[in-house]
Motif scaffolding. Structure first.
Motif, PDB file in Angstrom:
ATOM      1  N   LEU A  29      28.713   1.780 -18.026  1.00 52.28           N
ATOM      2  CA  LEU A  29      29.104   0.900 -16.931  1.00 52.28           C
ATOM      3  C   LEU A  29      29.737   1.703 -15.808  1.00 52.28           C
ATOM      4  CD1 LEU A  29      30.784  -1.937 -19.037  1.00 52.28           C
ATOM      5  CD2 LEU A  29      28.441  -1.892 -18.151  1.00 52.28           C
ATOM      6  N   GLU A  30      29.533   1.261 -14.579  1.00 53.62           N
ATOM      7  CA  GLU A  30      30.105   1.965 -13.433  1.00 53.62           C
ATOM      8  C   GLU A  30      31.625   1.986 -13.486  1.00 53.62           C
ATOM      9  OE1 GLU A  30      28.686   0.399  -9.784  1.00 53.62           O
ATOM     10  OE2 GLU A  30      26.587   0.910 -10.154  1.00 53.62           O
ATOM     11  N   THR A  31      32.200   0.955 -14.073  1.00 50.56           N
ATOM     12  CA  THR A  31      33.658   0.861 -14.144  1.00 50.56           C
ATOM     13  C   THR A  31      34.234   1.541 -15.376  1.00 50.56           C
ATOM     14  OG1 THR A  31      33.390  -1.312 -15.194  1.00 50.56           O
ATOM     15  CG2 THR A  31      33.757  -1.271 -12.817  1.00 50.56           C
ATOM     16  N   GLY A  32      33.369   2.177 -16.149  1.00 55.62           N
ATOM     17  CA  GLY A  32      33.809   2.822 -17.375  1.00 55.62           C
ATOM     18  C   GLY A  32      33.454   1.978 -18.584  1.00 55.62           C
ATOM     19  N   GLY A  33      33.305   2.631 -19.701  1.00 52.53           N
ATOM     20  CA  GLY A  33      32.922   1.907 -20.909  1.00 52.53           C
ATOM     21  C   GLY A  33      31.415   1.796 -21.024  1.00 52.53           C
ATOM     22  N   VAL A  34      30.988   0.972 -21.971  1.00 50.03           N
ATOM     23  CA  VAL A  34      29.558   0.839 -22.247  1.00 50.03           C
ATOM     24  C   VAL A  34      29.153  -0.630 -22.297  1.00 50.03           C
ATOM     25  CG1 VAL A  34      29.341   3.030 -23.473  1.00 50.03           C
ATOM     26  CG2 VAL A  34      30.032   0.970 -24.725  1.00 50.03           C
ATOM     27  N   MET A  35      27.861  -0.853 -22.227  1.00 53.92           N
ATOM     28  CA  MET A  35      27.335  -2.217 -22.184  1.00 53.92           C
ATOM     29  C   MET A  35      27.535  -2.962 -23.500  1.00 53.92           C
ATOM     30  SD  MET A  35      25.738  -4.507 -20.348  1.00 53.92           S
ATOM     31  CE  MET A  35      24.898  -3.617 -19.031  1.00 53.92           C
ATOM     32  N   VAL A  36      27.297  -2.280 -24.642  1.00 48.32           N
ATOM     33  CA  VAL A  36      27.339  -2.938 -25.947  1.00 48.32           C
ATOM     34  C   VAL A  36      28.289  -2.164 -26.862  1.00 48.32           C
ATOM     35  CG1 VAL A  36      25.997  -3.782 -27.898  1.00 48.32           C
ATOM     36  CG2 VAL A  36      24.922  -3.599 -25.638  1.00 48.32           C
ATOM     37  N   SER A  37      29.219  -2.858 -27.483  1.00 45.84           N
ATOM     38  CA  SER A  37      30.162  -2.187 -28.374  1.00 45.84           C
ATOM     39  C   SER A  37      29.457  -1.690 -29.633  1.00 45.84           C
ATOM     40  CB  SER A  37      31.309  -3.122 -28.757  1.00 45.84           C
ATOM     41  OG  SER A  37      30.859  -4.156 -29.603  1.00 45.84           O
TER      42      SER A  37
ATOM     43  N   VAL B  92      29.111  -9.452 -30.992  1.00 50.16           N
ATOM     44  CA  VAL B  92      29.262  -8.103 -30.468  1.00 50.16           C
ATOM     45  C   VAL B  92      29.826  -8.183 -29.050  1.00 50.16           C
ATOM     46  CG1 VAL B  92      26.886  -8.047 -29.622  1.00 50.16           C
ATOM     47  CG2 VAL B  92      28.083  -5.892 -30.096  1.00 50.16           C
ATOM     48  N   ARG B  93      30.699  -7.253 -28.711  1.00 46.53           N
ATOM     49  CA  ARG B  93      31.294  -7.221 -27.373  1.00 46.53           C
ATOM     50  C   ARG B  93      30.265  -6.748 -26.360  1.00 46.53           C
ATOM     51  NH1 ARG B  93      36.081  -9.413 -25.773  1.00 46.53           N
ATOM     52  NH2 ARG B  93      37.209  -8.376 -27.458  1.00 46.53           N
ATOM     53  N   HIS B  94      30.195  -7.465 -25.223  1.00 46.58           N
ATOM     54  CA  HIS B  94      29.235  -7.157 -24.171  1.00 46.58           C
ATOM     55  C   HIS B  94      29.975  -6.810 -22.888  1.00 46.58           C
ATOM     56  CE1 HIS B  94      26.574  -8.358 -20.751  1.00 46.58           C
ATOM     57  NE2 HIS B  94      25.699  -7.656 -21.461  1.00 46.58           N
ATOM     58  N   ALA B  95      29.607  -5.669 -22.294  1.00 46.72           N
ATOM     59  CA  ALA B  95      30.170  -5.224 -21.016  1.00 46.72           C
ATOM     60  C   ALA B  95      31.692  -5.117 -21.065  1.00 46.72           C
ATOM     61  CB  ALA B  95      29.728  -6.141 -19.878  1.00 46.72           C
ATOM     62  N   MET B  96      32.236  -4.915 -22.223  1.00 44.75           N
ATOM     63  CA  MET B  96      33.661  -4.672 -22.446  1.00 44.75           C
ATOM     64  C   MET B  96      34.542  -5.905 -22.242  1.00 44.75           C
ATOM     65  SD  MET B  96      33.474  -1.417 -23.154  1.00 44.75           S
ATOM     66  CE  MET B  96      35.171  -0.875 -23.141  1.00 44.75           C
TER      67      MET B  96
END
Length: 205
Positions: free
Chosen positions: A179-187, A44-48
């Motif tokens: 996330l502060e930079t955009g996106g999410v922690m876990v895909s 799984v993708r983590h932190a983008m």
């Protein structure tokens, strides 16, 4: 070697019984998945930006293969959620908590096949029902048949490996953090991988 019926749209309409491959027919029987030589994993993708990989160390299952009429073949697998291992104990604890799998309330993840078909050569698609928590949804898994062999202990084995992808939110696994930079922690998308070795059961007297 074909394990499941192969679709043939050009087959003659006249009734005909195809010859059964003796090597295929010899595979007929019930097989128990060998957890010591099998793995069920995920990515799984983590932190983008990177991938987290893990596996479930405790699982059991049965394959029923019918070499003479492969459409009768089936598979069932039960996975113990609490056996999840990503290499980080704190992360594993979060995964089994109520935020994700809620392993105390829903200790097992289960797959029960309903159909199988040949895609070409030794590649197959097995379709069935995957249950996670209290949600059951259809799932297709593409598998490659790696062959059969008798090991040094006299066990007759078959091997398969394959993968599929799911959206975890379809099974109620929705926890996330922005996330502060955009996106999410876990895909939402998770890749599941299977590497299965199964031992043929001795015929009953």
């Amino acid at each position: 070697m074909a394990l499941f019926n192969r679709k043939n749209n050009d087959a003659p309409t006249a009734a005909a019984t195809p010859a059964v491959d003796p090597a295929l027919a010899a595979l007929t029987g019930t097989y128990t998945i060998d957890p010591a030589h099998s793995s069920i994993g995920f990515t799984v993708r983590h932190a983008m930006v990177t991938n987290v990989r893990g596996s479930f160390g405790e699982h059991e299952g049965t394959l029923v293969l019918d070499g003479s009429d492969p459409a009768n073949s089936s598979a069932s697998i039960d996975v113990k959620i609490a056996s999840v291992d990503t290499g980080i104990p704190d992360r594993d604890g979060h995964l089994v908590s109520g935020d994700f799998f809620d392993a105390e309330k829903f200790p097992l993840m289960a797959f029960r096949s309903t159909q199988a078909e040949q895609l070409g050569g030794d590649t197959y698609r097995v379709t069935g029902d995957l249950t996670i928590k209290d949600v059951t949804r259809p799932l297709s898994i593409d598998l490659e048949f790696n062959g059969s062999a008798t090991d040094v202990y006299g066990n007759e084995r078959v091997g398969f490996e394959g993968s599929t992808s799911i959206l975890r939110s379809d099974w109620g696994l929705t926890w996330n953090a922005a996330l502060e930079t955009g996106g999410v922690m876990v895909s939402d998308k998770v890749k599941l991988t299977f590497d299965i070795s199964a031992i043929k059961a001795a015929p009953q007297a």
